[in-house]
Design a protein around this motif. Structure first.
Motif, mmCIF file in Angstrom:
data_model
loop_
_atom_site.group_PDB
_atom_site.id
_atom_site.type_symbol
_atom_site.label_atom_id
_atom_site.label_comp_id
_atom_site.label_asym_id
_atom_site.label_seq_id
_atom_site.Cartn_x
_atom_site.Cartn_y
_atom_site.Cartn_z
ATOM 1 N N GLU A 195 0.845 -1.184 0.000
ATOM 2 C CA GLU A 195 0.000 0.000 0.000
ATOM 3 C C GLU A 195 0.881 1.234 0.000
ATOM 4 O O GLU A 195 1.881 1.285 0.708
ATOM 5 C CB GLU A 195 -0.916 -0.014 1.221
ATOM 6 N N HIS A 196 0.483 2.214 -0.772
ATOM 7 C CA HIS A 196 1.324 3.390 -0.929
ATOM 8 C C HIS A 196 0.943 4.481 0.051
ATOM 9 O O HIS A 196 -0.213 4.609 0.428
ATOM 10 C CB HIS A 196 1.207 3.930 -2.355
ATOM 11 N N SER A 197 1.946 5.251 0.428
ATOM 12 C CA SER A 197 1.671 6.461 1.183
ATOM 13 C C SER A 197 1.056 7.483 0.245
ATOM 14 O O SER A 197 1.248 7.422 -0.969
ATOM 15 C CB SER A 197 2.960 7.035 1.757
ATOM 16 N N LEU A 253 -2.214 16.925 7.022
ATOM 17 C CA LEU A 253 -2.698 15.551 6.913
ATOM 18 C C LEU A 253 -4.155 15.422 7.356
ATOM 19 O O LEU A 253 -4.911 14.635 6.803
ATOM 20 C CB LEU A 253 -1.830 14.621 7.761
ATOM 21 N N ARG A 254 -4.560 16.210 8.384
ATOM 22 C CA ARG A 254 -5.877 16.013 8.980
ATOM 23 C C ARG A 254 -7.005 16.232 7.987
ATOM 24 O O ARG A 254 -7.898 15.381 7.885
ATOM 25 C CB ARG A 254 -6.027 16.914 10.208
ATOM 26 N N THR A 259 0.335 9.740 10.219
ATOM 27 C CA THR A 259 1.673 9.147 10.123
ATOM 28 C C THR A 259 1.908 8.303 11.353
ATOM 29 O O THR A 259 1.618 8.734 12.464
ATOM 30 C CB THR A 259 2.731 10.260 10.035
ATOM 31 N N LEU A 260 2.404 7.094 11.155
ATOM 32 C CA LEU A 260 2.732 6.227 12.287
ATOM 33 C C LEU A 260 4.237 6.245 12.487
ATOM 34 O O LEU A 260 4.991 6.064 11.529
ATOM 35 C CB LEU A 260 2.290 4.789 12.013
ATOM 36 N N VAL A 261 4.682 6.468 13.727
ATOM 37 C CA VAL A 261 6.113 6.422 14.045
ATOM 38 C C VAL A 261 6.298 5.370 15.125
ATOM 39 O O VAL A 261 5.585 5.371 16.128
ATOM 40 C CB VAL A 261 6.635 7.786 14.542
ATOM 41 N N PHE A 262 7.253 4.465 14.910
ATOM 42 C CA PHE A 262 7.458 3.376 15.850
ATOM 43 C C PHE A 262 8.708 3.616 16.679
ATOM 44 O O PHE A 262 9.752 3.989 16.142
ATOM 45 C CB PHE A 262 7.615 2.048 15.102
ATOM 46 N N GLY A 263 8.587 3.416 17.963
ATOM 47 C CA GLY A 263 9.752 3.444 18.840
ATOM 48 C C GLY A 263 10.323 2.038 18.904
ATOM 49 O O GLY A 263 9.661 1.106 19.334
ATOM 50 N N VAL A 264 11.569 1.890 18.434
ATOM 51 C CA VAL A 264 12.211 0.579 18.356
ATOM 52 C C VAL A 264 13.547 0.663 19.080
ATOM 53 O O VAL A 264 14.277 1.641 18.896
ATOM 54 C CB VAL A 264 12.428 0.173 16.881
ATOM 55 N N PRO A 287 4.661 7.181 6.644
ATOM 56 C CA PRO A 287 4.072 8.506 6.523
ATOM 57 C C PRO A 287 2.773 8.494 5.726
ATOM 58 O O PRO A 287 2.616 7.707 4.783
ATOM 59 C CB PRO A 287 5.163 9.296 5.771
ATOM 60 N N ALA A 288 1.863 9.365 6.132
ATOM 61 C CA ALA A 288 0.674 9.722 5.352
ATOM 62 C C ALA A 288 -0.086 8.520 4.813
ATOM 63 O O ALA A 288 -0.166 8.280 3.617
ATOM 64 C CB ALA A 288 1.065 10.657 4.202
ATOM 65 N N ILE A 289 -0.658 7.726 5.728
ATOM 66 C CA ILE A 289 -1.557 6.668 5.290
ATOM 67 C C ILE A 289 -2.941 6.983 5.843
ATOM 68 O O ILE A 289 -3.076 7.762 6.784
ATOM 69 C CB ILE A 289 -1.080 5.277 5.760
ATOM 70 N N PRO A 290 -4.006 6.404 5.283
ATOM 71 C CA PRO A 290 -5.354 6.734 5.761
ATOM 72 C C PRO A 290 -5.482 6.489 7.261
ATOM 73 O O PRO A 290 -4.957 5.501 7.789
ATOM 74 C CB PRO A 290 -6.245 5.781 4.964
#
Lengths: 176, 513
Positions: B376-378, B468-469, B475-480, B492-495
């Motif tokens: 799936e594309h951003s 974006l709103r 945008t999802l950011v993961f702490g790893v 970035p920038a997904i529904p």
């Protein structure tokens, strides 16, 4: 100025609509006083500095004397009186279902979720201004490089302590 | 290595171990290190000389050397370590003493590093990876002990861990299948770099970064060369053309000089690429050990690093737009421990085909999505940042031109390039959800694929902003855990609905584990 964004799903001027729409609890209303006083400490030196600059530089070079001072003081007043209440309203949190959720900001809104099992350790802190209003802030540390600390300010001191105990029960280390 | 031998039986009393010192050759290494430091002292000597006190120059230099050597010797004499039954104890410090105890249980692995001189002296630097975050300077290290002692020490520690750990629960599905397939005690070679492979990798490693160094070196040695021509210097080709008076011919055939310059540039680029690849990855071996992936590599400085399989947090596949056409890829693993002082993630396959990388990924129970996997594309809005930058550059250029500075045109040209690049590369951001894992792909010039197991995610940010709103994006950011030199992990920038669903899935998996 920052709030005139078109096509907003939630009315940003409504105190509780934003958090309610996302199922979040608001932070303690007294938190706005904390923000206000820290804004006061930040803005006052800037406004005074601008006034001094106005008096000793702009007037000497024959610039528009007074303009800078007026603008600086207006901005400071705005930042001290109008902003803090808004900023405080846009903090939201939810604790439960094994996770802590912290949301902040409107223009750039960040909604962070930390599962309790991922918490490395917890701090409960209280600055002098917070102590004045009986508030504390909770800092949750994770081992992630991004979001290694998640801070939730504006909690009543007893609530913060209760939250710490709640999270502490779930902390488990996966280090062998 | 009496200490480690005595410590091998688990019930041996710690008293039976003895305090040990670093290898005496460490002092020789300290002498070698004095060389560069002397340079710092030269201005002081020069100052003394200029002040007319030439008599003092030699004594001052002698005193400096003596003090340095004595300091090195005292530091050596005051450093001792003890290998006990269950821990290693290190005491160091000349005036303020430091006493450090590291239980074997907490040592993730022992890394062994040898520089050129250390190899000649048969000694090695030993680092203890404890998985503690923070400063690399804070890591415990023995600098340096004999190579055989270092290897014996590592065997001791690993044997200890091998005894102690099977009781602890292994995360399901991460190591289980790999363990049942092979006897756990056997070390298998997973990947090696042959000299031929190194050469090919080096050619793809084309770099003009070394050009500056070469140019500087040529400046320095220009006078020493017996002939006044340097085939590596493009300018010399132009000089050649002028000097031999082929003016007519040259004016008609200017391309000869151009081709010569281009060829020398290409040669430098390829040669430095090959050289860097050979220096770093000579005799590269990746082996699977009972609990870790072990990598040895290097021509001058040989490093020997083990990466505990359970510490691996994410896999990152990097390639290039040209490399990709030839199916060449690089595999990096993000782990709690960092790789040396410079790199944050571990390069486990510097240059290989996907069919060579897949077995390595299988060892850490990560599977690459196959070709049929839908991605799936951003949203293309992620180009907005680049476009904004382009707009500012164009505005700056336009203002400069209006003020009569013709170079402002460069700004406008750059703006067009930036805009085109950001619009184009925005098409390459995509993600897909695999069982128990999320894969993120980005980049066009240097495509990167991140394979991030749900179990590695420590926290999730769901970010929206005023752009974006209204579009219903997030945008999802993961702490790893553990850093990556390739940036943070984000989609970035997904529904918004997709982002929320993915977040819920990852959190559900995380709390179950």
């Amino acid at each position: 100025m920052t709030d005139t964004v078109a096509a907003r799903p939630v009315d940003p001027f409504d105190a509780h609509a934003l958090n309610a729409a996302e199922g979040l609890d608001p932070v303690d209303p007294a938190f706005r006083h904390v923000l206000r006083i820290s804004a006061l400490f930040n803005m006052l030196p800037i406004a005074i500095g601008a006034t001094l600059l106005d008096m000793f530089v702009v007037r000497e070079v024959g610039g528009p004397y007074g303009l800078l001072s007026v603008l600086a003081w207006l901005f400071a007043l705005f930042a001290i009186i109008a902003f803090p209440a808004r900023r405080a309203q846009r903090w939201g949190f939810k604790i439960g279902e094994g996770q802590l959720r912290v949301a902040r900001g409107w223009l750039f809104r960040t909604d962070t979720i930390v599962p309790f099992v991922r918490v490395q350790h917890i701090d409960v802190g209280q600055g002098p201004i917070e102590r004045w209003f009986g508030l504390s802030h909770l800092v949750v540390h994770t081992s992630g490089t991004h979001n290694s600390t998640v801070t939730l300010p504006g909690l009543r001191a007893d609530l913060a302590a209760a939250m710490r105990e709640e999270i502490r029960r779930h902390i488990q280390t996966d280090f062998a | 290595m009496t200490g480690s031998a005595a410590a091998r039986p688990a019930d041996a009393a710690p008293q039976s171990a003895e305090w040990q010192r670093l290898h005496p050759a460490t002092l020789a290494l300290a002498v070698v290190r004095l060389g560069p430091r002397t340079l710092n002292f030269l201005p002081a000597l020069a100052a003394i000389g200029i002040a007319g006190k030439w008599v003092y120059v030699l004594p001052a230099f002698g005193a400096f050397l003596l003090i340095s050597l004595v300091t090195a010797w005292i530091a050596w004499a005051r450093f001792r370590f003890l290998v006990g039954a269950n821990e290693i104890v290190i005491e160091s410090g000349i005036l303020s003493r430091q006493h450090r105890t590291i239980p074997f249980d907490r040592i993730q692995d022992v890394s062994i590093e040898q520089g050129l001189i250390a190899r000649a002296l048969g000694i090695a630097k030993v680092g203890f990876e404890t998985g503690a975050g923070g400063d690399k300077k804070d890591e415990a290290r023995l600098d340096a002990i004999g190579l055989d002692a270092a290897q014996a020490l590592r065997t001791t520690i690993r044997a200890h861990r091998g005894d102690a750990v099977p009781a602890a629960a292994e995360p399901l599905g991460r190591e289980g299948d790999a363990k049942t397939k092979t006897p756990a005690t056997e070390d298998r070679v997973l990947f090696v770099m042959s000299p031929g492979r190194l050469l090919v990798a080096g050619l793809f490693n084309f770099s003009l970064a070394a050009l500056a160094v070469v140019a500087a070196g040529m400046q320095l040695f220009d006078d020493l060369l017996p002939f006044d021509f340097n085939i590596f210097n493009p300018l010399d080709w132009f000089d050649l053309a002028e000097r031999y008076g082929f003016e007519q011919w040259i004016v008609a055939h200017r391309w000869v000089a151009g081709v010569g310059a281009l060829l020398s540039l290409l040669f430098i680029g390829f040669a430095s690429g090959v050289l860097m690849m050979v220096l770093a990855n000579w005799d590269f071996r990746l082996t699977r050990e009972p609990r870790a992936l072990r990598r040895t590599r290097g021509l001058t400085t040989r490093t020997d690093v083990a990466l505990p399989v359970r510490r691996v947090q994410a896999a990152i596949l990097v390639t290039g737009w040209l490399k990709k056409r030839f199916d060449w890829h690089e595999l990096r693993l993000q782990s709690l421990a960092s790789d040396g002082e410079k790199e944050k993630d571990h390069q486990v396959v510097p240059f290989g085909h996907l069919y060579e990388i897949d077995p390595v990924l299988a060892e850490i129970a990560i599977h690459r999505p196959d070709a049929s996997q839908p991605w799936e594309h951003s949203h293309r809005i992620i180009a907005a940042g680049g476009l904004f930058g382009a707009l500012s550059a164009a505005a700056g250029g336009a203002i400069a031109m209006m003020l009569g500075q013709p170079l402002g045109g460069l700004g406008i040209a750059a703006a067009a390039l930036i805009a085109a690049a950001s619009l184009f590369s925005a098409r390459f951001h995509s993600w897909t959800d695999l069982p128990g894992m999320v894969a993120i792909r980005r980049g066009w010039l240097k495509p990167k694929t991140t394979l991030l197991p749900y179990a590695s995610v420590q926290s999730i940010d769901l970010k929206t902003d005023f752009i974006l709103r209204p579009l219903g994006l997030a945008t999802l950011v993961f702490g790893v855990p553990g850093g990556s030199s390739l940036g943070s992990h984000e989609i970035p920038a997904i529904p918004l609905a997709a982002a929320q669903a993915l977040r819920a899935r990852i959190l559900a998996a995380g709390t179950r584990a």
